[in-house]
Design an enzyme around this catalytic site. Structure first.
Site, PDB file in Angstrom:
ATOM      1  N   SER A   1       0.833  -1.197   0.000  1.00 34.09           N
ATOM      2  CA  SER A   1       0.000   0.000   0.000  1.00 34.09           C
ATOM      3  C   SER A   1       0.874   1.256   0.000  1.00 34.09           C
ATOM      4  O   SER A   1       1.637   1.488  -0.933  1.00 34.09           O
ATOM      5  CB  SER A   1      -0.968  -0.032   1.188  1.00 34.09           C
ATOM      6  OG  SER A   1      -1.974   0.939   1.058  1.00 34.09           O
TER       7      SER A   1
ATOM      8  N   ASP B   1      -9.519  -4.989  -5.195  1.00 31.55           N
ATOM      9  CA  ASP B   1      -9.027  -4.015  -4.217  1.00 31.55           C
ATOM     10  C   ASP B   1     -10.069  -2.920  -4.039  1.00 31.55           C
ATOM     11  O   ASP B   1     -10.404  -2.206  -4.979  1.00 31.55           O
ATOM     12  CB  ASP B   1      -7.693  -3.424  -4.706  1.00 31.55           C
ATOM     13  CG  ASP B   1      -6.985  -2.600  -3.637  1.00 31.55           C
ATOM     14  OD1 ASP B   1      -7.675  -1.953  -2.827  1.00 31.55           O
ATOM     15  OD2 ASP B   1      -5.748  -2.587  -3.630  1.00 31.55           O
TER      16      ASP B   1
ATOM     17  N   HIS C   1      -7.446  -5.524  -1.051  1.00 35.85           N
ATOM     18  CA  HIS C   1      -6.353  -4.585  -0.819  1.00 35.85           C
ATOM     19  C   HIS C   1      -5.273  -5.152   0.097  1.00 35.85           C
ATOM     20  O   HIS C   1      -4.079  -4.968  -0.161  1.00 35.85           O
ATOM     21  CB  HIS C   1      -6.893  -3.277  -0.226  1.00 35.85           C
ATOM     22  CG  HIS C   1      -5.821  -2.247  -0.009  1.00 35.85           C
ATOM     23  ND1 HIS C   1      -5.114  -1.677  -1.042  1.00 35.85           N
ATOM     24  CD2 HIS C   1      -5.319  -1.704   1.137  1.00 35.85           C
ATOM     25  CE1 HIS C   1      -4.229  -0.823  -0.564  1.00 35.85           C
ATOM     26  NE2 HIS C   1      -4.323  -0.820   0.753  1.00 35.85           N
TER      27      HIS C   1
END
Length: 215
Positions: free
Chosen positions: A65, A160, A190
């Site tokens: 991320s 995601d 995600h």
């Protein structure tokens, strides 16, 4: 540091006798009372400091991320120390994009008026107006090219819910690297924290290490 992905990578590195460092960014595990001082730029300094003080020689960065975004920024800042990157659901330009596209008008008003916004989902934490505005200085997707030339591996789930997988495709296109792979998991989300997701991440890292050891 104690997430499933980080621990799985540590176990893999111990087994293969590879040096390995995992760390928390400043404020990542503290209460919101220190949030006002946190910026993406500060986290980049954290990463560069870890590279400088706790490692030697070229390193492969694995970032999930925001960590994927920071890995690319570190490679731009210190290319001789970053020889490869595995980006997992890389959230490049995420803070401003989330503000512009995904926050409700009520949330934007709260952030603009109070300088801070806490999300109902505890896993999403909080953001500050200062964090959003400072992050614009580090945007990558608005560039004509990204001056990162080391091998890149982007892994992204097509389900995601936070960061569209097309961001990984954009980063691959914009990077100046020739050795770039984008790996999409059709049902991946995600966090990419399911057992099969983590197995893919470890396999991808192992392949990259073997690739680099041959160059």
């Amino acid at each position: 540091m104690n997430g499933g992905k980080a621990l799985a990578l540590e176990n893999y590195c111990k087994k293969m006798q590879h040096p390995y460092v995992r760390f928390e960014y400043c404020g990542a595990t503290l209460h919101d009372d220190c949030l006002d001082d946190i910026t993406l730029g500060l986290w980049k300094v954290d990463l560069l400091t870890v590279l400088d003080k706790l490692t030697s020689g070229p390193q492969i960065l694995v970032g999930s991320s925001m960590g994927g975004w920071l890995s690319l920024l570190a490679a731009m800042e210190w290319p001789e120390r970053v020889c490869g990157i595995v980006g997992i659901a890389t959230a490049s330009d995420f803070l401003a994009t989330k503000y512009e596209k995904y926050l409700t008008e009520e949330q934007k008003r709260e952030l603009d008026e109070t300088g801070r916004l806490s999300f109902a989902d505890p896993d999403s934490g909080s953001i500050t107006k200062n964090m959003v505005e400072e992050s614009r200085r580090h945007h990558l997707l608005t560039r004509t090219s990204i001056p990162v030339r080391c091998p890149l591996r982007f892994i992204h789930g097509m389900e995601d819910e936070s960061v569209p997988y097309k961001i990984s495709l954009q980063l691959a296109e914009l990077s100046e690297a020739d050795d770039v792979d984008v790996i999409l998991r059709k049902n991946g989300r995600h966090r990419m924290s399911e057992e099969e997701d983590i197995r893919l991440i470890v396999t991808t890292l192992d392949s990259l290490i073997k690739r680099l050891s041959c160059t």
